[in-house]
Design a protein around this motif. Structure first.
Motif, PDB file in Angstrom:
ATOM      1  N   GLU A 293       9.513  11.796  -0.390  1.00 33.41           N
ATOM      2  CA  GLU A 293       8.330  12.431  -0.980  1.00 33.41           C
ATOM      3  C   GLU A 293       7.105  11.542  -0.761  1.00 33.41           C
ATOM      4  OE1 GLU A 293       9.043  13.555  -5.261  1.00 33.41           O
ATOM      5  OE2 GLU A 293      10.944  12.611  -4.786  1.00 33.41           O
ATOM      6  N   ASP A 294       6.034  12.144  -0.289  1.00 38.11           N
ATOM      7  CA  ASP A 294       4.744  11.446  -0.319  1.00 38.11           C
ATOM      8  C   ASP A 294       4.108  11.794  -1.662  1.00 38.11           C
ATOM      9  OD1 ASP A 294       2.145  10.585  -0.190  1.00 38.11           O
ATOM     10  OD2 ASP A 294       1.865  11.070   1.932  1.00 38.11           O
ATOM     11  N   ALA A 295       4.292  10.864  -2.618  1.00 42.11           N
ATOM     12  CA  ALA A 295       3.786  11.092  -3.978  1.00 42.11           C
ATOM     13  C   ALA A 295       2.529  10.251  -4.217  1.00 42.11           C
ATOM     14  CB  ALA A 295       4.872  10.744  -4.989  1.00 42.11           C
ATOM     15  N   CYS A 296       1.840   9.916  -3.130  1.00 41.74           N
ATOM     16  CA  CYS A 296       0.688   9.005  -3.233  1.00 41.74           C
ATOM     17  C   CYS A 296      -0.439   9.576  -4.085  1.00 41.74           C
ATOM     18  CB  CYS A 296       0.172   8.653  -1.839  1.00 41.74           C
ATOM     19  SG  CYS A 296       1.272   7.514  -0.974  1.00 41.74           S
ATOM     20  N   GLN A 297      -0.468  10.905  -4.268  1.00 42.13           N
ATOM     21  CA  GLN A 297      -1.510  11.515  -5.104  1.00 42.13           C
ATOM     22  C   GLN A 297      -0.916  12.125  -6.369  1.00 42.13           C
ATOM     23  OE1 GLN A 297      -4.000  14.252  -2.894  1.00 42.13           O
ATOM     24  NE2 GLN A 297      -4.448  12.752  -1.297  1.00 42.13           N
ATOM     25  N   ALA A 298       0.311  11.733  -6.744  1.00 41.72           N
ATOM     26  CA  ALA A 298       1.006  12.520  -7.765  1.00 41.72           C
ATOM     27  C   ALA A 298       1.694  11.682  -8.850  1.00 41.72           C
ATOM     28  CB  ALA A 298       2.023  13.430  -7.081  1.00 41.72           C
TER      29      ALA A 298
ATOM     30  N   SER B 251       0.859  -1.193   0.000  1.00 47.32           N
ATOM     31  CA  SER B 251       0.000   0.000   0.000  1.00 47.32           C
ATOM     32  C   SER B 251       0.892   1.239   0.000  1.00 47.32           C
ATOM     33  CB  SER B 251      -0.879   0.023   1.259  1.00 47.32           C
ATOM     34  OG  SER B 251      -0.068   0.214   2.409  1.00 47.32           O
ATOM     35  N   GLY B 252       0.263   2.395  -0.153  1.00 47.75           N
ATOM     36  CA  GLY B 252       1.016   3.643  -0.034  1.00 47.75           C
ATOM     37  C   GLY B 252       1.523   3.839   1.384  1.00 47.75           C
ATOM     38  N   THR B 253       0.734   3.401   2.349  1.00 44.01           N
ATOM     39  CA  THR B 253       1.152   3.514   3.751  1.00 44.01           C
ATOM     40  C   THR B 253       2.414   2.683   3.983  1.00 44.01           C
ATOM     41  OG1 THR B 253      -1.194   3.661   4.297  1.00 44.01           O
ATOM     42  CG2 THR B 253       0.319   3.351   6.145  1.00 44.01           C
ATOM     43  N   ASP B 254       2.428   1.449   3.460  1.00 43.49           N
ATOM     44  CA  ASP B 254       3.641   0.615   3.558  1.00 43.49           C
ATOM     45  C   ASP B 254       4.815   1.315   2.874  1.00 43.49           C
ATOM     46  OD1 ASP B 254       2.391  -1.514   4.830  1.00 43.49           O
ATOM     47  OD2 ASP B 254       1.959  -2.580   2.961  1.00 43.49           O
TER      48      ASP B 254
ATOM     49  N   SER C 150      -8.703   4.486  -6.347  1.00 47.24           N
ATOM     50  CA  SER C 150      -9.169   5.719  -6.989  1.00 47.24           C
ATOM     51  C   SER C 150      -8.033   6.690  -7.327  1.00 47.24           C
ATOM     52  CB  SER C 150     -10.171   6.428  -6.075  1.00 47.24           C
ATOM     53  OG  SER C 150      -9.543   6.759  -4.846  1.00 47.24           O
ATOM     54  N   LYS C 151      -6.784   6.256  -7.137  1.00 49.34           N
ATOM     55  CA  LYS C 151      -5.667   7.143  -7.483  1.00 49.34           C
ATOM     56  C   LYS C 151      -5.544   7.281  -9.010  1.00 49.34           C
ATOM     57  CE  LYS C 151      -3.997   7.727  -3.277  1.00 49.34           C
ATOM     58  NZ  LYS C 151      -4.947   8.385  -2.369  1.00 49.34           N
ATOM     59  N   ASN C 152      -4.711   8.211  -9.465  1.00 49.99           N
ATOM     60  CA  ASN C 152      -4.526   8.384 -10.917  1.00 49.99           C
ATOM     61  C   ASN C 152      -4.081   7.066 -11.555  1.00 49.99           C
ATOM     62  OD1 ASN C 152      -4.790  10.969  -9.851  1.00 49.99           O
ATOM     63  ND2 ASN C 152      -3.625  11.893 -11.526  1.00 49.99           N
TER      64      ASN C 152
ATOM     65  N   PHE D 203       4.453   5.900  -3.480  1.00 48.30           N
ATOM     66  CA  PHE D 203       3.236   5.995  -4.283  1.00 48.30           C
ATOM     67  C   PHE D 203       2.201   5.020  -3.738  1.00 48.30           C
ATOM     68  CE2 PHE D 203       6.410   7.637  -7.149  1.00 48.30           C
ATOM     69  CZ  PHE D 203       5.747   8.633  -7.859  1.00 48.30           C
ATOM     70  N   SER D 204       0.945   5.411  -3.889  1.00 48.41           N
ATOM     71  CA  SER D 204      -0.173   4.521  -3.527  1.00 48.41           C
ATOM     72  C   SER D 204      -0.873   4.090  -4.802  1.00 48.41           C
ATOM     73  CB  SER D 204      -1.158   5.289  -2.643  1.00 48.41           C
ATOM     74  OG  SER D 204      -2.409   4.624  -2.607  1.00 48.41           O
ATOM     75  N   PHE D 205      -1.302   2.827  -4.842  1.00 48.89           N
ATOM     76  CA  PHE D 205      -2.155   2.373  -5.945  1.00 48.89           C
ATOM     77  C   PHE D 205      -3.566   2.099  -5.444  1.00 48.89           C
ATOM     78  CE2 PHE D 205       2.114   0.614  -7.480  1.00 48.89           C
ATOM     79  CZ  PHE D 205       2.373   1.718  -8.287  1.00 48.89           C
TER      80      PHE D 205
HETATM   81  C1  LIG Z   1      -1.253  11.749   0.579  1.00 44.16           C
HETATM   82  C2  LIG Z   1      -1.423  10.278   0.857  1.00 44.16           C
HETATM   83  N1  LIG Z   1      -0.494   9.637   1.585  1.00 44.16           N
HETATM   84  C3  LIG Z   1      -0.595   8.337   1.851  1.00 44.16           C
HETATM   85  C4  LIG Z   1      -1.644   7.579   1.388  1.00 44.16           C
HETATM   86  C5  LIG Z   1      -1.740   6.145   1.778  1.00 44.16           C
HETATM   87  O1  LIG Z   1      -1.884   5.271   0.693  1.00 44.16           O
HETATM   88  P1  LIG Z   1      -2.662   3.891   0.871  1.00 44.16           P
HETATM   89  O2  LIG Z   1      -4.108   4.199   1.034  1.00 44.16           O
HETATM   90  O3  LIG Z   1      -2.374   3.160  -0.409  1.00 44.16           O
HETATM   91  O4  LIG Z   1      -2.086   3.202   2.039  1.00 44.16           O
HETATM   92  C6  LIG Z   1      -2.623   8.189   0.602  1.00 44.16           C
HETATM   93  C7  LIG Z   1      -3.738   7.436   0.016  1.00 44.16           C
HETATM   94  O5  LIG Z   1      -4.777   7.223   0.410  1.00 44.16           O
HETATM   95  C8  LIG Z   1      -2.529   9.584   0.354  1.00 44.16           C
HETATM   96  O6  LIG Z   1      -3.455  10.217  -0.360  1.00 44.16           O
END
Ligand SMILES: Cc1ncc(COP(=O)(O)O)c(C=O)c1O
Length: 388
Positions: free
Chosen positions: A156-161, A59-62, A185-187, A180-182
């Protein structure tokens, strides 16, 4: 007209056959984790971001958590970030045993105000996490400069970018590592959970590869105290079908953003987002700002338009962060934005009619407000919707 905030069915339909056939191949082979699809996606995504290494995670959190650990963030360290973000940014810091330290945002971009970072540095500071929020990269040059001066890592938190650019370089290629997060609903979204760490640094890449898989390179050999954060083959297979479409989808988002901004231009008390001169904004979210946000949101809902608020309660005022000692007034720009921001429907497959309808509905609202139309109470609006 009913308009969803994000309608993913429209993206899925034209890709359905290809995605189903790739998933079928994965299931036929029954190699479900860290197989060909994950490794190929890592190569493809690294190339897309312009970096040598990418490591698929759960995940993006991981991705944030493991990138922070790999750059050396640990117990009692401090990490500077923003409170105008999804909560996961801060969870990842806390998962390392570190303490988040918040700086306020620049109200023009809603992202980290670089001029506030240096004052937040203490002897315990280990890293900075700029968040490329809504699809717009943070102004990175001053942040990188301050990080070098003080010997800090930048994650960088590029989870939305996905696909966003800063002065021509891809988001994710600017700091020591990026996440990055997949999320679906992300891009670029999977059909479940998924994430990716990207980095130019071989040691960081090796650490994340180990940390994501119980801390080892080989089965039953655990050099590090890791976690189970592997990207699975089904998600990677679907993401490989989608990645070649990302640039077109981002281009469509940028067109809809332009169309929204053109049609909403000049409306009293409606601020449209401003792409900063250094940024290629990929509009994960299209966020307007108005002092009358809650009424406008209800009006839009009553007229069939789904909207969102990203995010209604800033992280520093969340209950889980009470121990950090922030209070209302600590981050004035962040707090005032949280009262006024509203995200309009945004996805590549929107139609011109839909964008026009959303804008006309907002214009109607502003016209009515100017003419002094009494706002109906929430309960009368609810009765009206229920009667339909
Ligand atoms: C700015 C930001 N950081 C972190 C995350 C965490 O990503 P994930 O939901 O894949 O764990 C997200 C996504 O929801 C996010 O938008």
């Amino acid at each position: 007209m009913a308009i969803e905030f994000v309608d993913l069915k429209r993206q899925y339909q034209p890709l359905r056959e290809e995605i189903m056939s790739r998933i079928e191949q994965v299931l036929a082979g029954m190699n479900l984790f860290l197989g060909e699809n994950v490794y190929r996606l890592e190569e493809e995504f690294a190339a897309y971001c312009g970096v040598p290494y990418a490591i698929g995670v759960g995940s993006g959190t991981d991705a944030l958590h493991l990138a922070l650990r790999a750059v050396g963030v640990g117990r009692d360290d401090e990490v500077i970030t923003v409170a105008n973000t999804f909560f996961a940014t801060v969870e990842a810091i806390a998962l390392c045993g570190a303490r988040p330290v918040f700086v306020d945002i620049d109200p023009a971009s809603y992202t980290m105000d670089p001029s506030r970072v240096e004052a937040a540095i203490t002897p315990r500071t280990k890293a900075i996490v700029p968040v490329h929020l809504y699809g717009q990269p943070v102004d990175m040059d001053p942040i990188i400069a301050v990080s070098r001066k003080h010997g800090l890592a930048v994650v960088e938190d590029a989870c939305q970018a996905h696909g966003a650019e800063y002065k021509g370089a891809k988001a994710g290629s600017l700091g020591d590592a990026a996440a990055f997060s997949f999320y679906y609903s992300k891009n670029l979204g999977a059909y479940g959970e998924g994430g990716m760490v990207v980095t130019k640094d071989r040691e960081i890449a090796t650490s994340v590869q180990m940390l994501r898989n119980h801390g080892g390179k080989e089965r039953y050999q655990h050099a590090l105290m890791g976690v189970n954060a592997r990207l699975d083959e089904i998600q990677a297979a679907a993401l490989r079908v989608k990645l070649p479409h990302l640039d077109n989808w981002n281009a469509a988002r940028r067109i809809w953003a332009e169309e929204y901004s053109r049609r909403l231009a000049g409306l009293e008390d409606v601020l449209t987002p401003v792409a900063q001169p250094y940024a290629k904004h990929v509009f994960h979210l299209y966020v307007i700002r108005t002092q009358d946000r809650d009424h406008l949101q209800k009006w839009l809902k009553r007229h069939g338009v789904s909207t969102g608020i990203h995010y209604p309660v800033p992280v520093h005022l969340q209950e889980a962060c009470a121990h950090l000692g922030y209070s209302p007034g600590s981050l004035p720009e962040t707090e005032s934005a949280a009262q006024e921001i509203l995200s309009l429907p945004m996805f590549a497959e929107l139609t011109l009619d839909e964008v026009a309808y959303v804008c006309e509905t907002i214009r109607d609202y502003v016209r009515g407000r100017k003419a002094g139309r009494p706002r109906r109470s929430r309960s009368s609006a609810v009765r009206e919707v229920a009667a339909k």
